[in-house]
Design an enzyme around this catalytic site. Structure first.
Site, PDB file in Angstrom:
ATOM      1  CB  SER A  92      -8.027  -1.020  -1.917  1.00  0.00           C
ATOM      2  OG  SER A  92      -9.031  -0.034  -1.927  1.00  0.00           O
TER       3      SER A  92
ATOM      4  CB  SER B 296     -11.740   0.346   1.730  1.00  0.00           C
ATOM      5  OG  SER B 296     -10.875  -0.664   2.193  1.00  0.00           O
TER       6      SER B 296
ATOM      7  CG  ASP C  39     -11.369  -0.751  -4.272  1.00  0.00           C
ATOM      8  OD1 ASP C  39     -11.270   0.040  -3.322  1.00  0.00           O
ATOM      9  OD2 ASP C  39     -10.405  -1.098  -4.978  1.00  0.00           O
TER      10      ASP C  39
END
Length: 389
Positions: free
Chosen positions: A304, A266, A306
């Protein structure tokens, strides 16, 4: 045990940064090439390093911490116009529902590991309660704190939840302007990026809009990305340096950032500017962070988180609720392109600065995550005629 609270990196102790290695970046950085080039912004870290050897949940080893970013500094906690954007949502940033509805943010942006969000959230409220009592205001500051996270469970006993309220308070109180410590510090202590050691990084850009100068600063906590896709200034560095993957003591390589092939980490990104922009414009800037990530090889994979937040320190009184009405100076939408460009460029460089500053770390279960080798990075840049200096 080492618990280090620090605000800035002393000039004499600063590590090489990406530009020092000859990485060519576009745009003009501020004096510090850091988010603190935006006047008033302060950054503090609390870094926790303890133990070695086999993982024992609740005991360690510990490789984690907390980072605090104050938009107007600790002494001026007035609200700022703010916005947030999520490119991929496998992550957490608290307080963002109110940021979206109100367009303002109170208090600091805090960044830590995934399982310590709660204690850091509590610490920010505690800080506000104490300061409110000290000022005899009878109210707390930042009742809906903004706390972001990335997962450091490869190197750190994350399930042991070793971050304490005092650690978060230490990061907040340590915040200062000036050069920002990067790499294995604060919330970035145990992070991994493109299968190299990651962490905290920062950069800035100075732009002109109708003859007025504005600054855009970016701070990242990077913990994302595959090696194969990793690029620096357009160079496929991940393919040029395909070895030095995270490994166990017997040399066995780990499949993903957290040791799982389907995980890809991340990144939390904080964007600051002194340009007079409103919430919808800040959201547009936050979206442009995605393009900076893409330059370095991110695809915002399924696993992830983000998540990006952007704020403006301009219009100091306009975001306050003390007055029934307020006036704000605002750039026209047609004048925003330099700010968009600055956001993309500063994000790209902040991530590479984090990787360059980070040092090889051995953590839980004696897993080792290697730093980007500076000499081989330069060799790769030279091979593709991208090395400066």
């Amino acid at each position: 045990m080492l618990v280090l609270a620090c605000a800035v990196a002393p000039i004499s102790a600063q590590k090489p940064r990406a530009r020092d290695l000859g990485v060519p970046f576009e745009g003009t950085p501020g004096a510090l090439n850091a988010i603190t080039d935006v006047a008033g912004v302060e950054v503090g870290h609390a870094t926790i390093v303890r133990g070695r050897g086999p993982l024992v949940i609740g005991e360690g080893p510990v490789r984690t911490g907390v980072t605090a970013v104050w938009p107007r500094g600790r002494a001026e906690p007035d609200p700022v116009y703010a916005a947030w954007f999520t490119l991929n949502g496998d992550g957490e940033m608290t307080g963002t529902t109110w940021v979206r509805d109100s367009g303002i943010m109170e208090g600091p942006v805090m960044i830590t590991n995934t399982l310590s969000v709660g204690i850091v959230h509590h610490a920010v409220i505690r800080w506000g309660v104490v300061k409110g009592v000290e000022r005899d205001e009878g109210r707390w500051l930042a009742a809906l704190p903004v706390v972001g996270e990335t997962w450091d469970g490869t190197l750190n006993d994350i399930r042991g939840q070793h971050v304490t309220e005092d650690d978060a308070l230490a990061a907040m109180d340590a915040a200062r302007g000036g050069p920002v410590a990067e790499g294995n510090v604060g919330g970035g202590t145990g992070m991994i990026c493109h299968r190299f050691k990651g962490g905290i990084g920062t950069s800035s850009r100075v732009v002109s809009v109708d003859r007025e100068r504005y600054t855009v600063g970016v701070l990242v906590q990077c913990n994302y990305g595959s090696r194969e896709l990793f690029r620096v200034a357009g160079v496929p560095v991940g393919r040029e340096i395909a070895d030095l993957m995270p490994e166990r003591p017997n040399g066995e390589q780990l499949g993903g950032v957290e040791g799982e092939a389907d995980r890809d980490g991340s990144i939390i990104v904080v964007v600051a500017t002194d340009a007079p922009v409103l919430t919808h414009q800040l959201e547009r800037m936050a979206r442009r962070v995605s393009l900076g990530l893409a330059r370095n090889g991110s695809i915002a994979s399924n696993g992830s988180g983000d998540i990006f937040v952007a704020f403006s320190t301009a219009n100091q009184e306009a975001a306050s609720e003390r007055a029934a009405a307020a006036e704000a100076r605002v750039l026209a939408n047609g004048r925003l392109n330099p700010l968009f460009t600055a956001t993309v460029e500063a994000t790209e460089e902040a991530i590479i600065n984090a990787l360059v500053a980070a040092e090889t770390m051995t953590g839980a279960n004696d897993v080792t995550v290697h730093a980007v080798p500076h000499d081989r990075l330069r060799e790769a840049l030279r091979k593709y005629n991208r090395l400066e200096g």
